[in-house]
Design a protein around this motif. Structure first.
Motif, PDB file in Angstrom:
ATOM      1  N   HIS A  19       0.854  -1.172   0.000  1.00  0.00           N
ATOM      2  CA  HIS A  19       0.000   0.000   0.000  1.00  0.00           C
ATOM      3  C   HIS A  19       0.896   1.231   0.000  1.00  0.00           C
ATOM      4  CE1 HIS A  19      -2.838   3.053   1.460  1.00  0.00           C
ATOM      5  NE2 HIS A  19      -3.781   2.264   0.958  1.00  0.00           N
ATOM      6  N   PRO A  20       0.565   2.262  -0.757  1.00  0.00           N
ATOM      7  CA  PRO A  20       1.457   3.434  -0.817  1.00  0.00           C
ATOM      8  C   PRO A  20       1.645   4.119   0.524  1.00  0.00           C
ATOM      9  CG  PRO A  20      -0.656   3.861  -1.909  1.00  0.00           C
ATOM     10  CD  PRO A  20      -0.584   2.391  -1.679  1.00  0.00           C
ATOM     11  N   GLY A  21       0.727   3.881   1.446  1.00  0.00           N
ATOM     12  CA  GLY A  21       0.874   4.514   2.755  1.00  0.00           C
ATOM     13  C   GLY A  21       1.843   3.813   3.680  1.00  0.00           C
ATOM     14  N   THR A  22       2.419   2.686   3.229  1.00  0.00           N
ATOM     15  CA  THR A  22       3.322   1.945   4.110  1.00  0.00           C
ATOM     16  C   THR A  22       4.710   1.733   3.520  1.00  0.00           C
ATOM     17  OG1 THR A  22       2.576  -0.180   3.211  1.00  0.00           O
ATOM     18  CG2 THR A  22       1.348   0.708   5.089  1.00  0.00           C
ATOM     19  N   VAL A  23       4.961   2.256   2.315  1.00  0.00           N
ATOM     20  CA  VAL A  23       6.253   2.009   1.665  1.00  0.00           C
ATOM     21  C   VAL A  23       7.398   2.581   2.489  1.00  0.00           C
ATOM     22  CG1 VAL A  23       7.652   2.494  -0.372  1.00  0.00           C
ATOM     23  CG2 VAL A  23       5.241   1.918  -0.630  1.00  0.00           C
ATOM     24  N   LEU A  24       7.284   3.845   2.852  1.00  0.00           N
ATOM     25  CA  LEU A  24       8.358   4.484   3.608  1.00  0.00           C
ATOM     26  C   LEU A  24       8.478   3.892   5.003  1.00  0.00           C
ATOM     27  CD1 LEU A  24      10.550   6.615   3.772  1.00  0.00           C
ATOM     28  CD2 LEU A  24       8.817   8.294   4.395  1.00  0.00           C
ATOM     29  N   ALA A  25       7.329   3.587   5.626  1.00  0.00           N
ATOM     30  CA  ALA A  25       7.363   2.977   6.957  1.00  0.00           C
ATOM     31  C   ALA A  25       8.108   1.648   6.928  1.00  0.00           C
ATOM     32  CB  ALA A  25       5.948   2.783   7.486  1.00  0.00           C
ATOM     33  N   GLY A  26       7.847   0.832   5.905  1.00  0.00           N
ATOM     34  CA  GLY A  26       8.530  -0.456   5.795  1.00  0.00           C
ATOM     35  C   GLY A  26      10.013  -0.312   5.557  1.00  0.00           C
ATOM     36  N   GLN A  27      10.377   0.663   4.714  1.00  0.00           N
ATOM     37  CA  GLN A  27      11.795   0.870   4.427  1.00  0.00           C
ATOM     38  C   GLN A  27      12.561   1.280   5.683  1.00  0.00           C
ATOM     39  OE1 GLN A  27      12.621   4.227   1.910  1.00  0.00           O
ATOM     40  NE2 GLN A  27      14.553   3.407   1.193  1.00  0.00           N
ATOM     41  N   VAL A  28      12.011   2.257   6.421  1.00  0.00           N
ATOM     42  CA  VAL A  28      12.675   2.715   7.640  1.00  0.00           C
ATOM     43  C   VAL A  28      12.650   1.622   8.701  1.00  0.00           C
ATOM     44  CG1 VAL A  28      12.608   4.425   9.499  1.00  0.00           C
ATOM     45  CG2 VAL A  28      12.161   5.127   7.144  1.00  0.00           C
ATOM     46  N   ALA A  29      11.527   0.879   8.776  1.00  0.00           N
ATOM     47  CA  ALA A  29      11.424  -0.176   9.790  1.00  0.00           C
ATOM     48  C   ALA A  29      12.479  -1.253   9.579  1.00  0.00           C
ATOM     49  CB  ALA A  29      10.029  -0.786   9.757  1.00  0.00           C
ATOM     50  N   ARG A  30      12.745  -1.620   8.339  1.00  0.00           N
ATOM     51  CA  ARG A  30      13.770  -2.648   8.088  1.00  0.00           C
ATOM     52  C   ARG A  30      15.137  -2.185   8.557  1.00  0.00           C
ATOM     53  NH1 ARG A  30      10.951  -3.110   3.283  1.00  0.00           N
ATOM     54  NH2 ARG A  30      12.497  -1.828   2.191  1.00  0.00           N
ATOM     55  N   ARG A  31      15.482  -0.961   8.238  1.00  0.00           N
ATOM     56  CA  ARG A  31      16.820  -0.477   8.591  1.00  0.00           C
ATOM     57  C   ARG A  31      16.933  -0.195  10.086  1.00  0.00           C
ATOM     58  NH1 ARG A  31      17.579   4.380   4.534  1.00  0.00           N
ATOM     59  NH2 ARG A  31      19.715   4.384   5.364  1.00  0.00           N
ATOM     60  N   ALA A  32      15.916   0.431  10.658  1.00  0.00           N
ATOM     61  CA  ALA A  32      15.947   0.692  12.094  1.00  0.00           C
ATOM     62  C   ALA A  32      15.798  -0.600  12.887  1.00  0.00           C
ATOM     63  CB  ALA A  32      14.840   1.674  12.473  1.00  0.00           C
ATOM     64  N   GLY A  33      15.020  -1.548  12.349  1.00  0.00           N
ATOM     65  CA  GLY A  33      14.821  -2.810  13.054  1.00  0.00           C
ATOM     66  C   GLY A  33      16.095  -3.617  13.177  1.00  0.00           C
ATOM     67  N   ARG A  34      16.893  -3.641  12.116  1.00  0.00           N
ATOM     68  CA  ARG A  34      18.163  -4.378  12.192  1.00  0.00           C
ATOM     69  C   ARG A  34      19.064  -3.771  13.262  1.00  0.00           C
ATOM     70  NH1 ARG A  34      17.712  -4.488   6.367  1.00  0.00           N
ATOM     71  NH2 ARG A  34      19.010  -2.611   6.254  1.00  0.00           N
ATOM     72  N   SER A  35      19.165  -2.453  13.247  1.00  0.00           N
ATOM     73  CA  SER A  35      20.017  -1.787  14.226  1.00  0.00           C
ATOM     74  C   SER A  35      19.469  -1.942  15.637  1.00  0.00           C
ATOM     75  CB  SER A  35      20.141  -0.302  13.863  1.00  0.00           C
ATOM     76  OG  SER A  35      20.911   0.402  14.804  1.00  0.00           O
ATOM     77  N   GLY A  36      18.148  -1.755  15.797  1.00  0.00           N
ATOM     78  CA  GLY A  36      17.551  -1.892  17.121  1.00  0.00           C
ATOM     79  C   GLY A  36      17.674  -3.297  17.664  1.00  0.00           C
ATOM     80  N   ALA A  37      17.516  -4.299  16.793  1.00  0.00           N
ATOM     81  CA  ALA A  37      17.651  -5.688  17.232  1.00  0.00           C
ATOM     82  C   ALA A  37      19.082  -5.982  17.691  1.00  0.00           C
ATOM     83  CB  ALA A  37      17.250  -6.637  16.104  1.00  0.00           C
ATOM     84  N   GLY A 142       5.201  10.853   9.259  1.00  0.00           N
ATOM     85  CA  GLY A 142       4.536   9.901  10.145  1.00  0.00           C
ATOM     86  C   GLY A 142       4.953   8.474   9.874  1.00  0.00           C
ATOM     87  N   GLN A 143       5.084   8.119   8.585  1.00  0.00           N
ATOM     88  CA  GLN A 143       5.553   6.772   8.237  1.00  0.00           C
ATOM     89  C   GLN A 143       6.970   6.521   8.752  1.00  0.00           C
ATOM     90  OE1 GLN A 143       4.918   5.110   4.293  1.00  0.00           O
ATOM     91  NE2 GLN A 143       3.631   6.870   3.784  1.00  0.00           N
ATOM     92  N   ALA A 272       4.776  15.244  17.727  1.00  0.00           N
ATOM     93  CA  ALA A 272       3.758  16.068  17.080  1.00  0.00           C
ATOM     94  C   ALA A 272       4.372  17.289  16.398  1.00  0.00           C
ATOM     95  CB  ALA A 272       2.706  16.507  18.102  1.00  0.00           C
ATOM     96  N   VAL A 273       5.309  17.930  17.068  1.00  0.00           N
ATOM     97  CA  VAL A 273       5.963  19.099  16.476  1.00  0.00           C
ATOM     98  C   VAL A 273       6.777  18.700  15.251  1.00  0.00           C
ATOM     99  CG1 VAL A 273       7.677  20.915  16.878  1.00  0.00           C
ATOM    100  CG2 VAL A 273       6.001  20.383  18.653  1.00  0.00           C
ATOM    101  N   ALA A 274       7.468  17.555  15.321  1.00  0.00           N
ATOM    102  CA  ALA A 274       8.268  17.096  14.177  1.00  0.00           C
ATOM    103  C   ALA A 274       7.389  16.833  12.962  1.00  0.00           C
ATOM    104  CB  ALA A 274       9.048  15.839  14.557  1.00  0.00           C
ATOM    105  N   VAL A 275       6.251  16.162  13.162  1.00  0.00           N
ATOM    106  CA  VAL A 275       5.350  15.888  12.041  1.00  0.00           C
ATOM    107  C   VAL A 275       4.770  17.180  11.484  1.00  0.00           C
ATOM    108  CG1 VAL A 275       3.171  14.769  11.406  1.00  0.00           C
ATOM    109  CG2 VAL A 275       4.805  13.571  12.862  1.00  0.00           C
ATOM    110  N   HIS A 276       4.411  18.117  12.355  1.00  0.00           N
ATOM    111  CA  HIS A 276       3.872  19.399  11.903  1.00  0.00           C
ATOM    112  C   HIS A 276       4.894  20.168  11.070  1.00  0.00           C
ATOM    113  CE1 HIS A 276       1.760  23.217  11.887  1.00  0.00           C
ATOM    114  NE2 HIS A 276       2.826  23.794  12.408  1.00  0.00           N
ATOM    115  N   LEU A 277       6.125  20.233  11.539  1.00  0.00           N
ATOM    116  CA  LEU A 277       7.158  20.965  10.803  1.00  0.00           C
ATOM    117  C   LEU A 277       7.453  20.312   9.459  1.00  0.00           C
ATOM    118  CD1 LEU A 277       9.690  21.848  13.661  1.00  0.00           C
ATOM    119  CD2 LEU A 277       8.033  23.356  12.560  1.00  0.00           C
ATOM    120  N   ALA A 278       7.392  18.970   9.428  1.00  0.00           N
ATOM    121  CA  ALA A 278       7.623  18.277   8.153  1.00  0.00           C
ATOM    122  C   ALA A 278       6.576  18.659   7.115  1.00  0.00           C
ATOM    123  CB  ALA A 278       7.630  16.767   8.371  1.00  0.00           C
TER     124      ALA A 278
END
Length: 552
Positions: A19-37, A142-143, A272-278
C-alpha cells in the motif's frame, strides 16, 4: 476499426504488493529494526551476563554489604552511572548498574539512528521519489516515525527477553512485571532521543547539523544528571534532565511509574511538532530560517586538506570546547570529591584494578580521565563517520575528478583527525591542571598533560579500525565503529565491579590503559595500541584504492 482506436483506461498504478501509505514505513522499519535488534541483543546479553556474574561472585550477604560500602560513597562512579541504590541486593545492583549505562547508550543510538534515517536520507535525495507518489510530506514523516518505532520495539523485545531470562533464575527472582517495567526504563532513553533526533532533522538542513543539535540536548541532559548525582544538595537538578527522569523511575527497587510520565509527554509533544514541521517546510529545506544569501568565503578551498579543515572545523571546535569544559570541571572538583570519598575503598579498588597507586586526588583524576578517553574515542568515531559521509554524499567525487588521488585525500583526512585527537588530549590535560591549580591541590602540570596524552591511543586505535572497515565494508562503517566502542565501554565498566575473565577484558581497548596521573603511563602498551591503529589505517587505505566508490 473504431474499437481499435479507443484505448482501455489503465488502472491506477500502485507499488507492487504494498500500500502506498506503508512504503516508507517499511523501508525505515527494516533499517531501524536491524540496528535496534542488534543493540537490544547487546543490552539483553549484558543484563544476563552481568547479573549472573554478580550473583556468582557475591554469594553471601556479607560480601554484598562490603561491595555496597566500597562503591556507595564513590562520588565519581555515582556521577557517571547514576545515584547509588541499595546495591547489596540483586535488584538494587541491577538498577544502579544497568539503568544509567544502558539508557545513555540507548540515547546515543536513538539520536544517531533518527537523524541518519530522516534527515540523512532526505539530504541524499531518497525522499524525492517517495514524495512523488501518493503521499504527502506530513504523512511521509509519520511513516518514518512509525518505522523508527519498529526499531525501538525490536530493541525492547530483545532487552526484555534477556531480562526475563535473568529474572527466572532462583538467585535473582524478578517477576514478569518487574522485568517488563525494567526493560521499558532501559529503552526509554532511546525512545526520547529518537523523537528528539526526528525534531532536529526538521530544524536543521543537514544530517551533521541535526546530529549536533540532538547531541547538544543529550550533553546537557547528561551533564545535569551528573551534577545532580555528584552533590546531594543539587539532586533537584535530576528533574530537569530527561535522563534523570529515567533514573528516578527506580524500576526494581522502588518503582515510580509517575517518573516516566514526563518521558511520555516529551515523546508526544516532540513527535507532534516534528510531524507538523515536516508538513509546512519544503523538501530539502529546514524549519529554522537561514540567510537567503551571504558573501562567498573561499578560505581553505585551495585543496582537499583545506576543504577537510573547513568541513570539520565546526564539529572539532564543539568537541574541544566540551573536553576543555569537562576537564576544568573535574579538576576544580577533584579535591572535594576525593574528600567526600574518604573512607571508601571504591576509587582505590578501581584504580588498583587498573594498576594505579597515587594519592586520593590523583586516584580520582585517574578514574575520571577514563571518561575523557571515552569522549576522545567518541570524537574519533565521529571523524571516521564524517569521512564516510563525504564519500556517501558525493563530495569525494568532486575531488577525484581533479588531480587528487584517493590515497592522498584519505591520508590527509586521517592526519587531520589524528591532530584533532592529540590536541583534545593536550586540552584535557591543561584544563584539568587549570582546575586543580585553582584549588591548590599540588598536582603538577606535566603529569596532567601527560595524563591527557595517555587517553589518546584508544581514539587512534578506533580511528584505524574505522579506516579499515571503511576500506573493506564502507556501508557498515558507523555500525562497526560505534558497536565496538559500546562493547569496549560495557566491558570496561563491567570489570569495575565484577571479576570478569581476562580474555573478555582484553577485547576492550580501554582496558589496556593505565589511570594516569595515579600512575605513570604505560607507553609501550600505548605504542602497541597506536601501532594497531596505524596498521588498520594503512590496510584501509589500500582497500579504498582498490574498490569502487559507494554513495549509499
Amino acid at each position: 476499426m473504431t474499437g481499435l482506436l479507443i484505448e482501455t483506461p489503465l488502472p491506477d498504478l500502485t507499488p507492487a504488493g504494498r500500500h502506498p501509505g506503508t512504503v516508507l514505513a517499511g523501508q525505515v522499519a527494516r533499517r531501524a529494526g536491524r540496528s535496534g535488534a542488534l543493540w537490544g541483543l547487546i543490552f539483553g546479553l549484558f543484563v544476563v551476563i552481568q547479573t549472573r556474574a554478580y550473583t556468582s561472585t557475591y554469594k553471601t550477604q556479607a560480601s554484598r554489604d562490603q561491595l555496597a560500602r566500597a562503591f556507595g560513597s564513590n562520588i565519581a562512579m555515582n556521577a557517571l552511572i547514576g545515584s547509588e541504590r541499595a546495591i547489596n541486593t540483586v535488584a538494587g545492583w541491577a538498577d544502579w548498574r544497568f539503568v544509567g549505562i544502558l539508557s545513555v547508550l540507548g540515547s546515543i543510538w536513538g539520536l544517531l539512528t533518527s537523524t541518519r534515517l530522516l534527515r540523512g536520507d532526505e539530504e541524499a535525495g531518497r525522499y524525492d521519489l517517495l514524495l512523488a507518489g501518493q503521499t504527502t510530506r506530513r504523512r511521509a514523516a509519520g511513516q518514518a516515525l512509525a518505522g523508527l518505532g519498529a526499531g525501538l520495539l525490536a530493541m525492547f523485545v530483545l532487552t526484555a527477553l534477556g531480562t526475563i531470562v535473568t529474572g527466572r533464575s532462583s538467585s535473582v527472582g524478578f517477576s514478569l512485571g518487574q522485568c517488563l517495567y525494567f526493560s521499558l526504563a532501559l529503552v526509554a532513553g532511546a525512545a526520547m532521543f529518537l523523537a528528539i533526533g526526528a525534531l532536529a532533522s526538521q530544524l536543521a538542513s543537514t544530517r551533521r547539523r541535526a546530529a549536533a543539535m540532538a547531541g547538544v540536548v543529550f550533553g546537557i541532559s547528561y551533564a545535569l544528571r551528573m551534577a545532580a548525582d555528584s552533590n546531594p544538595g543539587l539532586h533537584w537538578l535530576v528533574w530537569l534532565s530527561p535522563l534523570g527522569w529515567i533514573e528516578e523511575s527506580r524500576p526494581l527497587t522502588d518503582p515510580d511509574p509517575t517518573a516516566l510520565l514526563p518521558v511520555l509527554v516529551l515523546l508526544i509533544l516532540v513527535t507532534a511538532v516534528a510531524v507538523h514541521l515536516a508538513g509546512i517546510r519544503d523538501l530539502g529545506a529546514a524549519a529554522l530560517p537561514a540567510r537567503g544569501s551571504s558573501p562567498p568565503h573561499l578560505a581553505l578551498l585551495g585543496g582537499p586538506t583545506g576543504l577537510a579543515v573547513r568541513l570539520m572545523r565546526p564539529a572539532a571546535s564543539g568537541w574541544l570546547l566540551a573536553v576543555a569544559a569537562f576537564s576544568v570541571l573535574i579538576g576544580t572538583t577533584a579535591e572535594s570529591s576525593a574528600k567526600d570519598a574518604t573512607g571508601s575503598n571504591g576509587i582505590g579498588q578501581e584504580i588498583g584494578r587498573l594498576g594505579g597507586h597515587g594519592s586520593l586526588v590523583t586516584d580520582y583524576l585517574g578514574l575520571i580521565f577514563l571518561v575523557l578517553a571515552l569522549l576522545i574515542a567518541l570524537m574519533a568515531a565521529g571523524q571516521i563517520t564524517a569521512i564516510r559521509t563525504e564519500e556517501a554524499d558525493g563530495y569525494l567525487e568532486n575531488l577525484l575528478v581533479r588531480p587528487v588521488s584517493r590515497a592522498s585525500w584519505f591520508a590527509g583526512r586521517l592526519a587531520l583527525s589524528c591532530i584533532l585527537l592529540v590536541t583534545a588530549g593536550i586540552v584535557a590535560g591543561i584544563g584539568a591542571w587549570a582546575g586543580t591549580a585553582s584549588q591548590h591541590t599540588g598536582v603538577r602540570f606535566g603529569s596532567l598533560v601527560t595524563a591527557g596524552l595517555n587517553v589518546v591511543p584508544p581514539g587512534l586505535f578506533l580511528l584505524g579500525l574505522g579506516a579499515l572497515v571503511l576500506g573493506a565494508w564502507p556501508r557498515r562503517t558507523s555500525t562497526a565503529v560505534y558497536g565496538y566502542l559500546a562493547w569496549s565501554f560495557l566491558v570496561e565498566f563491567a570489570g569495575g565491579v565484577i571479576h570478569t575473565s581476562h580474555w573478555l577484558l582484553d577485547t576492550s581497548v580501554f582496558f589496556h590503559m593505565v589511570p594516569a596521573p595515579a600512575t605513570s603511563p604505560d607507553w609501550p602498551s600505548a605504542a602497541v595500541i597506536t601501532g594497531l591503529g596505524i596498521l588498520g589505517a594503512v590496510l584501509g587505505g589500500i582497500l579504498l584504492r582498490r574498490r569502487d566508490q559507494q554513495n549509499a
